[in-house]
Design an enzyme around this catalytic site. Structure first.
Site, short mmCIF file in Angstrom:
data_model
loop_
_atom_site.label_atom_id
_atom_site.label_comp_id
_atom_site.label_asym_id
_atom_site.label_seq_id
_atom_site.Cartn_x
_atom_site.Cartn_y
_atom_site.Cartn_z
CG HIS A 83 -1.41 -1.46 1.16
ND1 HIS A 83 -2.62 -1.87 0.53
CD2 HIS A 83 -1.38 -2.43 2.11
CE1 HIS A 83 -3.03 -3.13 0.80
NE2 HIS A 83 -2.14 -3.56 1.73
CD GLU A 120 -1.54 -3.76 5.16
OE1 GLU A 120 -2.99 -3.54 4.91
OE2 GLU A 120 -1.33 -4.53 4.53
CG HIS A 176 0.69 -7.12 2.41
ND1 HIS A 176 -0.05 -5.76 1.75
CD2 HIS A 176 1.66 -7.10 1.53
CE1 HIS A 176 0.13 -5.73 0.63
NE2 HIS A 176 1.17 -6.53 0.21
CD GLU A 258 -1.68 -9.87 4.75
OE1 GLU A 258 -1.50 -9.17 5.53
OE2 GLU A 258 -2.30 -9.75 3.57
ZN ZN Z 1 -2.11 -5.31 2.79
#
Ligand code: ZN
Length: 295
Positions: A83, A120, A176, A258
């Site tokens: 992101h 995030e 992430h 993640e």
């Molecule tokens: Zn993400």
């Protein structure tokens, strides 16, 4: 950016060297000092292979530390901070559809945040900086897909893959943190599945990406203590996907990680901790080093 890593060896080593000097007297003083000096001159930080192991350290040949200090010399690693902190200001741009080989996806997304509002995208950039520092210390050439002074949105997922491809990265990782329901906990690594459609052909990278992902998962778990996801991967901490443009379009070994679930209060407490983020970067770094050294 002032972090220096979890090194705490020098004081401990200095102490341990004094003992044989005092006990054994003059004959060993020179050897002991040479040993300590060689260690100190080598930097004493980050080079796992260069850490002196008790009394064997003084025997290390001159130059051995230098070699060990750059085990990743010549290797290229691309780090993709998931992101972008400013994506939310650019909905039209990031909602644009891009070709991911077997379909079309949004250029990028805003990512999630903790319930207290820690984004995030802020997390991923911070861990990326820590990981870059660790890998550069090992001698790797590191490229980020974007940074604070970079584009105000994105880049799009296809471009994120292209950056790794153009750099001929030996390994690439997209960082992430998840946005799953509270109670869902733990980390998982996402591996590319076989995709051969449109401009995507992941078949050559499926194997090496799995090897990369398994090493990262193993080291991340050991260093952070974070458990494997309890909601994806059936306890393996691994998940294979064919819908992510960043993986579909990669021609170099690449995984996503993640790191935890931002929407779970226990995981959020870790993800918002600087100390924990350093451990997260350390775990990723060790996995990447292991993969690149083939050990
Ligand atoms: Zn993400």
């Amino acid at each position: 950016m002032s972090y220096t890593g979890p090194e705490s060896e020098p004081p401990k080593q200095r102490r341990s060297w004094r003992v044989p000097i005092v006990v054994a007297g003059g004959a060993l003083v020179a050897g002991g000092l040479v040993g300590w000096g060689a260690y100190a001159a080598g930097g004493g930080a980050g080079e796992d292979a260069a850490k002196p192991a008790g009394r064997s350290a003084p025997a290390a040949a001159p130059g051995a530390d230098d070699k060990a200090a750059a085990p990743l010399a010549g290797k290229v690693v691309v780090i993709d901070p998931g992101h972008n902190v400013d994506n939310f200001r650019h909905p039209a741009e990031i909602n644009r559809q891009v070709d991911v080989g077997n379909g079309r996806k949004e250029c990028d997304t805003t990512g999630t945040s903790t319930n207290d509002g820690y984004p995030e995208a802020r997390f991923t950039l911070d861990v990326a900086h820590r990981l870059r520092a660790l890998l550069e210390r090992q001698g790797a050439t590191v490229r980020l897909t974007h940074d604070e002074k970079g584009p105000e949105w994105g880049p799009c997922v296809d471009e994120r893959a292209a950056i790794g491809n153009k750099a001929h990265a030996d390994a690439a990782i997209s960082i992430h943190a998840d946005g799953a329901p509270a109670g869902d906990r733990g980390f998982h690594v996402i591996l590319p599945g076989a995709v051969h459609a449109g401009g995507a052909d992941t078949r050559p990278i499926v194997g090496p990406s799995r090897a990369l992902g398994e090493r990262i998962a193993s080291d991340f778990r050991r260093v952070t203590g974070e458990p494997p996801s309890n909601y994806i991967g059936h306890g393996t901490a691994l998940d294979t996907r064919t819908d992510l443009g960043g993986l579909n379009l990669s021609t170099v070994p690449k995984v996503f990680i993640e790191c935890g679930n931002m929407r779970d209060t226990k995981d959020a407490a870790l993800l918002t901790s600087e100390t924990w983020r350093q451990k997260a970067a350390q775990g990723m770094s060790e996995g990447i080093v292991s993969f690149l050294r083939g050990s």
